[in-house]
Design a protein around this motif. Sequence first.
Motif, PDB file in Angstrom:
ATOM      1  N   LYS A 300       0.759  -1.245  -0.086  1.00 42.89           N
ATOM      2  CA  LYS A 300      -0.066  -0.097   0.066  1.00 42.89           C
ATOM      3  C   LYS A 300       0.726   1.235  -0.033  1.00 42.89           C
ATOM      4  O   LYS A 300       0.426   2.458  -0.565  1.00 42.89           O
ATOM      5  CB  LYS A 300      -0.828  -0.025   1.329  1.00 42.89           C
ATOM      6  CG  LYS A 300      -2.026   0.940   1.404  1.00 42.89           C
ATOM      7  CD  LYS A 300      -2.889   0.796   2.314  1.00 42.89           C
ATOM      8  CE  LYS A 300      -4.193   1.526   2.441  1.00 42.89           C
ATOM      9  NZ  LYS A 300      -4.943   1.431   3.584  1.00 42.89           N
ATOM     10  N   GLN A 301       1.737   1.135   0.853  1.00 45.55           N
ATOM     11  CA  GLN A 301       2.901   2.426   0.716  1.00 45.55           C
ATOM     12  C   GLN A 301       4.259   1.904   1.181  1.00 45.55           C
ATOM     13  O   GLN A 301       4.369   0.771   1.687  1.00 45.55           O
ATOM     14  CB  GLN A 301       2.466   3.436   1.967  1.00 45.55           C
ATOM     15  CG  GLN A 301       2.328   2.492   3.394  1.00 45.55           C
ATOM     16  CD  GLN A 301       1.673   3.616   4.322  1.00 45.55           C
ATOM     17  OE1 GLN A 301       1.283   4.479   3.967  1.00 45.55           O
ATOM     18  NE2 GLN A 301       1.897   3.089   5.554  1.00 45.55           N
ATOM     19  N   ASP A 302       5.296   2.463   0.672  1.00 52.18           N
ATOM     20  CA  ASP A 302       6.526   1.939   1.008  1.00 52.18           C
ATOM     21  C   ASP A 302       6.840   1.724   2.285  1.00 52.18           C
ATOM     22  O   ASP A 302       6.402   2.755   3.309  1.00 52.18           O
ATOM     23  CB  ASP A 302       7.658   3.122   0.600  1.00 52.18           C
ATOM     24  CG  ASP A 302       7.672   3.390  -0.883  1.00 52.18           C
ATOM     25  OD1 ASP A 302       7.020   2.630  -1.869  1.00 52.18           O
ATOM     26  OD2 ASP A 302       8.398   4.262  -1.424  1.00 52.18           O
ATOM     27  N   LYS A 312       5.720   0.539  -2.999  1.00 47.49           N
ATOM     28  CA  LYS A 312       4.384   0.927  -3.364  1.00 47.49           C
ATOM     29  C   LYS A 312       3.991  -0.221  -4.387  1.00 47.49           C
ATOM     30  O   LYS A 312       4.700   0.207  -5.382  1.00 47.49           O
ATOM     31  CB  LYS A 312       3.991   2.126  -3.529  1.00 47.49           C
ATOM     32  CG  LYS A 312       2.633   2.397  -3.641  1.00 47.49           C
ATOM     33  CD  LYS A 312       2.139   3.888  -3.680  1.00 47.49           C
ATOM     34  CE  LYS A 312       0.695   4.103  -4.035  1.00 47.49           C
ATOM     35  NZ  LYS A 312       0.271   5.437  -4.090  1.00 47.49           N
TER      36      LYS A 312
END
Length: 437
Positions: A300-302, A312
């Motif tokens: 979903k996100q780094d 991501k």
Amino acid sequence: MNVKTPIPKAKGFDNTLTLIKEGFDFLPKRRRELGSDMFETRLLGKKVVCIGGEDAAKVFYDNNLFKRKGAAPAPLKKSLLGKGGAHGMDGEPHKHRKRMFLSMMTPDRLEELKRIVIRQLDAKVTEWEKMDKVIFFNEVQEVLTRTGCEWAGVPLDEKEVKQRTRELAAMVDSFGGSITRFNAGKKARESQEKWLKGIIKAIRNGELAPPANTAAYIIANHREMNGKPLDDHTAAVELNNVIRPLIATAYYLTFGAVALFEHHQVVQKVKEDKDNYSHMFAQEVRRYYPFAPAMAAKVKQDFTWHEYQFKKNMLVVLDIFGTNRHPLSWDNPDEFRPERFKDWKESPFSFIPQGGGDHHIGHRCAGEWMTVLIMRAFFKYVSDHVSYTVPKQDLSYSMSRMPTIPKSGFVITEVKKTKSSTKDLEKTSKTQTVMKS
């Protein structure tokens, strides 16, 4: 500057064909060979990070780090999962849809499910008494189709039972990489969605009036976060997602029947059910035998985990089968031993046959309680009320076939009821409804 810590890479440019060839063994085998619970490979031309074990499951089921949208292979939506269902949702919309499913799982409704499945099984055993040979796997699929439709408030005409059973079975059987099985599952889903869409429409226009506590009524009247009802197609998909997973239980039931045969000492323990032994037995069947090999999600996100940078939208695959047999979580994991669940600490991440984490806000299957309840009811009924002979047959199963089942389907003969009163069955088979994993 952050430096990406390298992790082992599986041999080969792309391992899609190797995965199909090795099936359930692919991920555990690579993790053993590489000496790591995390490695890189390529599947369907894309770089994939594969992970396994309890710690990996904790990360994988963190909704702040991973999303499901776009992670499942597109073919699965056409055959197994359907388009628009809760499986591919994230965030608050997923939680809202999940609450719809959980509203169906009240203790009273689960007890009703148990009564229905016992009654349907008892009627089926009466038929088995007249048969020279019973292929258990095939027969219980019909029991579960009848049970699922009745419990969900879906009318099932007697002349449709065989067709709907075949369709539900074809969808469950479609995810293992076979083009033939995928096509059969896709065709079955199209037929099922057309049928269930008609039922949804009939409920909404007043032609059908299922009880308000049934899945058909709840889904037909569900409102999304924007206040709008589900469109007819999505409602049909979600209604199928109530019934279809029950058919998948046929795999566990068949493996459980094999376990009762191969481990004779457990039969009496299931009968006595001391310390909820039937629950321990059902859980061990789900842990030990293969059904779901893996689950995919996208980053979903780094974030960084174990000094590795997850970017991501990177695709990550969790080893479900290997996690259920991970030596850091389970003593002698390759041994079938129901007693291991007597003092089990109930980690939602070391035991993940139907997903990990929390049922209410995560991606653990809302129908898991139903699966375990049905398994306990079946095993208690078979142990208490049925005698049969197990002829010589091939009970081996292929680890490359996903899903897999004993090659014979588990054949039994000379079936006889030892107790036949349905009233007596309901009284003597009352087991505690355990609403936990």
